[in-house]
Scaffold this motif. Sequence first.
Motif, PDB file in Angstrom:
ATOM      1  N   TYR A  87       1.499  -3.858   5.539  1.00 21.14           N
ATOM      2  CA  TYR A  87       2.492  -4.811   5.029  1.00 21.14           C
ATOM      3  C   TYR A  87       3.476  -4.191   4.042  1.00 21.14           C
ATOM      4  CZ  TYR A  87      -0.633  -8.356   6.999  1.00 21.14           C
ATOM      5  OH  TYR A  87      -1.414  -9.115   7.841  1.00 21.14           O
ATOM      6  N   TYR A  88       3.114  -3.073   3.450  1.00 18.94           N
ATOM      7  CA  TYR A  88       3.990  -2.464   2.451  1.00 18.94           C
ATOM      8  C   TYR A  88       4.551  -1.129   2.937  1.00 18.94           C
ATOM      9  CZ  TYR A  88       2.313  -6.134  -0.595  1.00 18.94           C
ATOM     10  OH  TYR A  88       2.019  -7.360  -1.121  1.00 18.94           O
ATOM     11  N   LEU A  89       3.662  -0.160   3.213  1.00 21.35           N
ATOM     12  CA  LEU A  89       4.133   1.172   3.581  1.00 21.35           C
ATOM     13  C   LEU A  89       4.806   1.173   4.952  1.00 21.35           C
ATOM     14  CD1 LEU A  89       4.288   4.189   2.905  1.00 21.35           C
ATOM     15  CD2 LEU A  89       2.030   4.443   3.944  1.00 21.35           C
ATOM     16  N   GLN A  90       4.092   0.740   5.989  1.00 22.11           N
ATOM     17  CA  GLN A  90       4.636   0.790   7.340  1.00 22.11           C
ATOM     18  C   GLN A  90       5.769  -0.201   7.546  1.00 22.11           C
ATOM     19  OE1 GLN A  90       1.199   0.378   9.873  1.00 22.11           O
ATOM     20  NE2 GLN A  90       0.322   2.319   9.184  1.00 22.11           N
ATOM     21  N   ALA A  91       5.861  -1.194   6.678  1.00 19.58           N
ATOM     22  CA  ALA A  91       6.964  -2.160   6.753  1.00 19.58           C
ATOM     23  C   ALA A  91       8.227  -1.653   6.068  1.00 19.58           C
ATOM     24  CB  ALA A  91       6.533  -3.485   6.123  1.00 19.58           C
ATOM     25  N   GLY A  92       8.167  -0.439   5.490  1.00 15.40           N
ATOM     26  CA  GLY A  92       9.353   0.158   4.898  1.00 15.40           C
ATOM     27  C   GLY A  92       9.654  -0.299   3.493  1.00 15.40           C
ATOM     28  N   ARG A  93       8.648  -0.780   2.764  1.00 11.94           N
ATOM     29  CA  ARG A  93       8.869  -1.301   1.414  1.00 11.94           C
ATOM     30  C   ARG A  93       8.597  -0.271   0.314  1.00 11.94           C
ATOM     31  NH1 ARG A  93       6.637  -6.055   4.093  1.00 11.94           N
ATOM     32  NH2 ARG A  93       8.201  -7.731   4.036  1.00 11.94           N
ATOM     33  N   VAL A  94       8.245   0.956   0.678  1.00  8.16           N
ATOM     34  CA  VAL A  94       7.940   1.989  -0.315  1.00  8.16           C
ATOM     35  C   VAL A  94       9.119   2.952  -0.411  1.00  8.16           C
ATOM     36  CG1 VAL A  94       6.440   3.930  -0.882  1.00  8.16           C
ATOM     37  CG2 VAL A  94       5.452   1.800  -0.028  1.00  8.16           C
ATOM     38  N   ASP A  95       9.675   3.062  -1.609  1.00  6.72           N
ATOM     39  CA  ASP A  95      10.818   3.958  -1.816  1.00  6.72           C
ATOM     40  C   ASP A  95      10.392   5.413  -1.856  1.00  6.72           C
ATOM     41  OD1 ASP A  95      12.840   1.906  -2.159  1.00  6.72           O
ATOM     42  OD2 ASP A  95      11.916   1.466  -4.090  1.00  6.72           O
ATOM     43  N   VAL A  96       9.330   5.709  -2.614  1.00  7.15           N
ATOM     44  CA  VAL A  96       8.925   7.096  -2.853  1.00  7.15           C
ATOM     45  C   VAL A  96       7.422   7.242  -2.645  1.00  7.15           C
ATOM     46  CG1 VAL A  96       8.699   8.926  -4.587  1.00  7.15           C
ATOM     47  CG2 VAL A  96      10.781   7.546  -4.499  1.00  7.15           C
ATOM     48  N   GLY A  97       7.036   8.243  -1.881  1.00  7.94           N
ATOM     49  CA  GLY A  97       5.651   8.684  -1.835  1.00  7.94           C
ATOM     50  C   GLY A  97       5.521   9.932  -2.682  1.00  7.94           C
ATOM     51  N   PHE A  98       4.626   9.905  -3.663  1.00  8.83           N
ATOM     52  CA  PHE A  98       4.502  11.021  -4.613  1.00  8.83           C
ATOM     53  C   PHE A  98       3.173  11.710  -4.360  1.00  8.83           C
ATOM     54  CE2 PHE A  98       7.110  11.633  -8.618  1.00  8.83           C
ATOM     55  CZ  PHE A  98       6.875  12.991  -8.660  1.00  8.83           C
ATOM     56  N   LEU A  99       3.209  12.932  -3.821  1.00  9.81           N
ATOM     57  CA  LEU A  99       2.012  13.585  -3.303  1.00  9.81           C
ATOM     58  C   LEU A  99       1.755  14.939  -3.960  1.00  9.81           C
ATOM     59  CD1 LEU A  99       2.681  12.969   0.511  1.00  9.81           C
ATOM     60  CD2 LEU A  99       1.208  11.614  -1.009  1.00  9.81           C
TER      61      LEU A  99
END
Length: 261
Positions: A87-99
């Motif tokens: 619902y959040y990541l795959q739906a495109g609601r995450v601006d930045v992934g910090f890895l």
Amino acid sequence: MTICTREEWMTIAASRLLWDGCVCFVGIGLPSAACNLARLTHAPEIVLVYESGTLGTRPDVLPLSIGDGELARTATCVVPLPEIFSYYLQAGRVDVGFLGAAQIDRYGNLNSTVIGSYDTPHTRLPGAGGAPEIATHARETFVMLKATPRSFVAELDFRTTAGYLQGSGARGRSGAPGGGPRSVITDFGLLKPHPDTQELQLAALFSGVGVEEARAAVGWPLALAAHVGIVDPPEARELEILRALHARTRQAHARPVAIPL
């Protein structure tokens, strides 16, 4: 200039890349320190998301893992892990992934699985976790990693997480919706992808660090961006807040844990 360590400098440099209101999927370790420093300084409304299902968490101390109770205790809400991804990541609601990772190659691909061959590894690492999905779907990815020729390698021992694959548009052709690794924060400065080839190149140095030091820390012939900038040194306030955060964390994790009988 206020005296600081390279780790402090890279944490502060990483925190400055984030903006107020940014939705950021956070990894444990240095990425967590950078994201929480941003929250405590210039980005108070940043939305921190951890893989355990905590949304909008505002920890007072840095978590030991994604399962740390501090994250749930200070979160706006806690949702099931599958919902975080669907619902959040795959739906495109995450601006930045910090890895973070154990290894990175010239195209921003990451290894967090094994050092050595997969069948007979020299070291077996924690593994992928949610990093492949984060790197695939986040609008952009930042990577934090201390640079040595063993961590910045010409060829990964195992590709756990895709960056720009083989470069030159390979990621786009793969259908991955996210934008890929836009910045790699090291303990000498910043690497950014070449606009055409997507090979990581030196974009900025910490003041007092030379190009040759950067090249010696990287296991491929490190190219230079058209303009190599200088990262502004940490400000006294940034250092004070970061050091206070680490001091609280050390104190909290040093306390004995009461185990019910």
